[in-house]
Motif scaffolding. Structure first.
Motif, PDB file in Angstrom:
ATOM      1  N   VAL A   1       7.440 -11.063   0.348  1.00 55.03           N
ATOM      2  CA  VAL A   1       7.092 -11.365  -0.983  1.00 55.03           C
ATOM      3  C   VAL A   1       5.701 -10.755  -1.711  1.00 55.03           C
ATOM      4  CG1 VAL A   1       7.503 -12.616  -2.435  1.00 55.03           C
ATOM      5  CG2 VAL A   1       8.864 -12.906  -1.023  1.00 55.03           C
ATOM      6  N   ILE A   2       4.660 -11.235  -0.998  1.00 52.57           N
ATOM      7  CA  ILE A   2       3.381 -10.827  -1.614  1.00 52.57           C
ATOM      8  C   ILE A   2       3.250  -9.404  -1.889  1.00 52.57           C
ATOM      9  CG2 ILE A   2       0.771 -11.874  -1.024  1.00 52.57           C
ATOM     10  CD1 ILE A   2       1.314 -13.774   0.516  1.00 52.57           C
ATOM     11  N   GLY A   3       3.928  -8.996  -0.818  1.00 57.17           N
ATOM     12  CA  GLY A   3       3.822  -7.102  -0.809  1.00 57.17           C
ATOM     13  C   GLY A   3       4.172  -6.390  -2.205  1.00 57.17           C
ATOM     14  N   ILE A   4       5.535  -7.400  -2.152  1.00 53.96           N
ATOM     15  CA  ILE A   4       6.538  -7.007  -3.691  1.00 53.96           C
ATOM     16  C   ILE A   4       5.618  -7.625  -4.736  1.00 53.96           C
ATOM     17  CG2 ILE A   4       8.218  -7.618  -4.713  1.00 53.96           C
ATOM     18  CD1 ILE A   4       9.597  -7.963  -2.831  1.00 53.96           C
ATOM     19  N   MET A   5       4.746  -8.581  -4.954  1.00 50.58           N
ATOM     20  CA  MET A   5       3.787  -8.915  -5.870  1.00 50.58           C
ATOM     21  C   MET A   5       3.474  -8.156  -6.422  1.00 50.58           C
ATOM     22  SD  MET A   5       2.300 -12.809  -6.452  1.00 50.58           S
ATOM     23  CE  MET A   5       0.353 -12.144  -5.157  1.00 50.58           C
ATOM     24  N   ILE A   6       1.712  -7.553  -4.866  1.00 48.23           N
ATOM     25  CA  ILE A   6       0.923  -7.349  -5.659  1.00 48.23           C
ATOM     26  C   ILE A   6       0.942  -6.087  -5.761  1.00 48.23           C
ATOM     27  CG2 ILE A   6      -0.424  -8.624  -4.218  1.00 48.23           C
ATOM     28  CD1 ILE A   6      -0.382  -6.699  -1.865  1.00 48.23           C
ATOM     29  N   ILE A   7       2.365  -5.565  -5.626  1.00 47.93           N
ATOM     30  CA  ILE A   7       2.598  -3.592  -5.736  1.00 47.93           C
ATOM     31  C   ILE A   7       2.443  -3.043  -7.388  1.00 47.93           C
ATOM     32  CG2 ILE A   7       4.859  -2.325  -6.283  1.00 47.93           C
ATOM     33  CD1 ILE A   7       5.883  -2.988  -4.084  1.00 47.93           C
ATOM     34  N   PRO A   8       2.598  -4.136  -8.063  1.00 52.46           N
ATOM     35  CA  PRO A   8       2.288  -3.721  -9.933  1.00 52.46           C
ATOM     36  C   PRO A   8       0.583  -3.766  -9.640  1.00 52.46           C
ATOM     37  CG  PRO A   8       3.788  -5.339  -9.420  1.00 52.46           C
ATOM     38  CD  PRO A   8       3.307  -5.577  -8.633  1.00 52.46           C
TER      39      PRO A   8
ATOM     40  N   SER B   1      -9.118   3.567  -4.001  1.00 53.80           N
ATOM     41  CA  SER B   1      -9.646   2.462  -2.999  1.00 53.80           C
ATOM     42  C   SER B   1     -10.027   1.021  -3.398  1.00 53.80           C
ATOM     43  CB  SER B   1     -10.936   2.656  -2.803  1.00 53.80           C
ATOM     44  OG  SER B   1     -10.665   3.893  -1.720  1.00 53.80           O
ATOM     45  N   ALA B   2      -9.954   0.803  -4.728  1.00 54.82           N
ATOM     46  CA  ALA B   2     -10.332   0.172  -5.273  1.00 54.82           C
ATOM     47  C   ALA B   2      -8.655  -1.076  -6.032  1.00 54.82           C
ATOM     48  CB  ALA B   2     -11.244   0.296  -7.549  1.00 54.82           C
ATOM     49  N   ALA B   3      -8.079  -0.059  -6.030  1.00 54.81           N
ATOM     50  CA  ALA B   3      -7.020  -0.997  -6.248  1.00 54.81           C
ATOM     51  C   ALA B   3      -6.243  -1.290  -4.932  1.00 54.81           C
ATOM     52  CB  ALA B   3      -5.505   0.147  -6.714  1.00 54.81           C
ATOM     53  N   TYR B   4      -6.566  -0.787  -3.808  1.00 55.37           N
ATOM     54  CA  TYR B   4      -6.331  -1.660  -2.746  1.00 55.37           C
ATOM     55  C   TYR B   4      -7.210  -2.624  -2.409  1.00 55.37           C
ATOM     56  CZ  TYR B   4      -4.268   2.545  -0.663  1.00 55.37           C
ATOM     57  OH  TYR B   4      -3.222   4.094  -0.417  1.00 55.37           O
ATOM     58  N   ILE B   5      -8.328  -2.931  -2.830  1.00 51.62           N
ATOM     59  CA  ILE B   5      -8.956  -3.876  -3.336  1.00 51.62           C
ATOM     60  C   ILE B   5      -8.266  -5.120  -3.592  1.00 51.62           C
ATOM     61  CG2 ILE B   5     -11.561  -4.408  -3.040  1.00 51.62           C
ATOM     62  CD1 ILE B   5     -13.108  -1.929  -2.140  1.00 51.62           C
ATOM     63  N   LEU B   6      -8.854  -4.726  -5.011  1.00 51.92           N
ATOM     64  CA  LEU B   6      -7.568  -6.410  -5.715  1.00 51.92           C
ATOM     65  C   LEU B   6      -6.206  -6.210  -5.486  1.00 51.92           C
ATOM     66  CD1 LEU B   6      -8.057  -7.461  -8.322  1.00 51.92           C
ATOM     67  CD2 LEU B   6      -6.750  -5.539  -9.263  1.00 51.92           C
ATOM     68  N   GLY B   7      -5.122  -5.380  -4.318  1.00 52.25           N
ATOM     69  CA  GLY B   7      -4.731  -6.415  -3.885  1.00 52.25           C
ATOM     70  C   GLY B   7      -5.108  -6.971  -2.275  1.00 52.25           C
ATOM     71  N   ILE B   8      -5.358  -6.447  -1.803  1.00 52.20           N
ATOM     72  CA  ILE B   8      -5.955  -7.584  -1.020  1.00 52.20           C
ATOM     73  C   ILE B   8      -6.806  -8.849  -1.115  1.00 52.20           C
ATOM     74  CG2 ILE B   8      -8.218  -7.706   1.398  1.00 52.20           C
ATOM     75  CD1 ILE B   8      -7.549  -4.147   1.417  1.00 52.20           C
ATOM     76  N   SER B   9      -7.590  -8.838  -2.047  1.00 53.38           N
ATOM     77  CA  SER B   9      -8.221 -10.051  -2.479  1.00 53.38           C
ATOM     78  C   SER B   9      -6.591 -10.898  -3.446  1.00 53.38           C
ATOM     79  CB  SER B   9      -8.999  -9.524  -3.915  1.00 53.38           C
ATOM     80  OG  SER B   9      -8.805  -8.973  -5.206  1.00 53.38           O
TER      81      SER B   9
ATOM     82  N   VAL C   1       0.810  -0.946   0.213  1.00 57.77           N
ATOM     83  CA  VAL C   1      -0.362   0.246  -0.212  1.00 57.77           C
ATOM     84  C   VAL C   1       1.105   1.162   0.587  1.00 57.77           C
ATOM     85  CG1 VAL C   1      -1.789   1.442   1.341  1.00 57.77           C
ATOM     86  CG2 VAL C   1      -2.114  -1.382   1.112  1.00 57.77           C
ATOM     87  N   PRO C   2       2.110   1.905   1.193  1.00 59.29           N
ATOM     88  CA  PRO C   2       2.700   2.786   0.796  1.00 59.29           C
ATOM     89  C   PRO C   2       3.519   2.629  -0.728  1.00 59.29           C
ATOM     90  CG  PRO C   2       3.099   1.093   2.524  1.00 59.29           C
ATOM     91  CD  PRO C   2       2.242   0.967   2.231  1.00 59.29           C
ATOM     92  N   LEU C   3       4.541   1.415  -0.646  1.00 60.14           N
ATOM     93  CA  LEU C   3       5.226   1.395  -2.068  1.00 60.14           C
ATOM     94  C   LEU C   3       4.666   1.885  -3.284  1.00 60.14           C
ATOM     95  CD1 LEU C   3       7.896  -0.810  -1.018  1.00 60.14           C
ATOM     96  CD2 LEU C   3       8.026   1.146  -0.670  1.00 60.14           C
ATOM     97  N   GLY C   4       3.297   0.975  -2.687  1.00 61.12           N
ATOM     98  CA  GLY C   4       2.098   1.476  -4.638  1.00 61.12           C
ATOM     99  C   GLY C   4       1.699   2.864  -4.549  1.00 61.12           C
TER     100      GLY C   4
ATOM    101  N   TYR D   1       4.617   9.268  -8.241  1.00 63.42           N
ATOM    102  CA  TYR D   1       5.618   9.396  -8.737  1.00 63.42           C
ATOM    103  C   TYR D   1       5.114   9.363 -10.258  1.00 63.42           C
ATOM    104  CZ  TYR D   1      10.467   9.130 -11.035  1.00 63.42           C
ATOM    105  OH  TYR D   1      10.913   9.305 -11.556  1.00 63.42           O
ATOM    106  N   LEU D   2       4.465   8.696 -10.455  1.00 61.65           N
ATOM    107  CA  LEU D   2       4.128   8.326 -11.903  1.00 61.65           C
ATOM    108  C   LEU D   2       3.270   8.973 -12.697  1.00 61.65           C
ATOM    109  CD1 LEU D   2       4.607   4.574 -12.870  1.00 61.65           C
ATOM    110  CD2 LEU D   2       6.174   6.027 -13.093  1.00 61.65           C
ATOM    111  N   SER D   3       2.003   9.921 -11.997  1.00 56.89           N
ATOM    112  CA  SER D   3       1.213  10.106 -12.265  1.00 56.89           C
ATOM    113  C   SER D   3       1.896  11.795 -12.600  1.00 56.89           C
ATOM    114  CB  SER D   3       0.272  10.172 -11.764  1.00 56.89           C
ATOM    115  OG  SER D   3      -1.155  11.001 -11.729  1.00 56.89           O
ATOM    116  N   GLU D   4       2.218  11.855 -11.242  1.00 54.70           N
ATOM    117  CA  GLU D   4       2.584  13.801 -10.797  1.00 54.70           C
ATOM    118  C   GLU D   4       4.010  14.578 -11.023  1.00 54.70           C
ATOM    119  OE1 GLU D   4      -0.437  16.079 -10.518  1.00 54.70           O
ATOM    120  OE2 GLU D   4      -1.404  14.400 -10.754  1.00 54.70           O
TER     121      GLU D   4
END
Length: 244
Positions: free
Chosen positions: A163-170, A215-223, A96-99, A105-108
């Motif tokens: 490692v799961i956190g690294i995986m869901i960063i994208p 929020s939708a991105a967070y929910i997808l990452g959680i799932s 969540v924080p890294l993503g 950064y990428l957007s702004e």
């Protein structure tokens, strides 16, 4: 009736039949997905009623052992749920924080060239098989963590969660960046006109304006984190046990 009118009517009839046939095929396709879902739910409900006739619901939820193949059978789901929640929590602490930072950064801040290079490279992480992530956690990250934490066992939920956190960063960064990019430019310009910096505009204006997509991105990452099995099996071990 002239032959021209007959030809026109026959063409219209053929076209109507084709459209009805296509409509029927599409309806059957949609119906099959709904029927499959209903069938899965029905089978789960039926099998669950049979299972809970032999095992009490309280034992299923609170027992700390899952040994269905032993002579002394136990069907406690608590270790499985606890392990899933712990690894998911650790993964979200990473993703969540890294993503979100990467998305900001990428957007702004990133130039178009940097964005075109970094974003596809980042999204490649989502295409790596989870087995590779599992071996990475077991053979690289766990020994590295054992240098920092000598008492850490060879199988740990910490390594699996990281490692799961690294995986869901994208998932988090890509969807969050897309949501932030959809914020109209005049909102940013109004913020700049009020004297806000780029960072203030990104954090206090763009981020709240795109909170629904984030929020939708967070929910997808959680799932995605909750449903992960291979990384947990490799890095945390395949034994469903609840340590004290």
């Amino acid at each position: 009736m002239s032959s021209a009118k007959q030809t026109q009517l026959s063409r219209k009839l053929v076209r109507d039949l084709q459209e009805r046939a296509i409509e029927s095929v599409l309806f059957l396709a949609a119906l099959s997905s709904v029927a499959t879902t209903v069938a899965i739910l029905g089978i789960l409900f039926y099998e669950s009623t049979i299972f809970f006739q032999k095992v009490s619901l309280w034992e299923f939820l609170t027992d700390t052992q899952w040994t269905p193949l032993f002579d002394d059978k136990h069907f406690g789901i608590l270790p499985l749920v606890t392990g899933t929640l712990v690894t998911t929590f650790v993964a979200l602490l990473v993703a969540v924080p890294l993503g979100t930072i990467i998305a900001i950064y990428l957007s702004e801040f990133a130039s178009p060239i940097v964005r075109e290079i970094v974003k596809p490279a980042l999204e490649l992480l989502a295409g790596i098989p989870t087995v590779v992530y599992g071996y990475f956690a077991l053979l690289f990250l766990t020994p590295l963590l054992q240098v920092i934490l000598p008492d850490l066992p060879g199988f740990s939920m910490l390594s699996a969660g990281l490692v799961i956190g690294i995986m869901i960063i994208p998932y988090v960064s890509s969807l969050s960046e897309d949501a932030m990019r959809t914020v109209p430019a005049h909102i940013r310009e109004a913020s700049y006109a009020m004297g806000a910096t780029r960072f203030q505009t990104a954090v206090r204006v763009v981020l709240p304006a795109s909170i629904s997509g984030i929020s939708a991105a967070y929910i997808l990452g959680i799932s995605r984190a909750i449903g992960e099995t291979m990384i947990v099996a490799f890095a945390a071990g395949g034994q469903p046990q609840l340590d004290s």
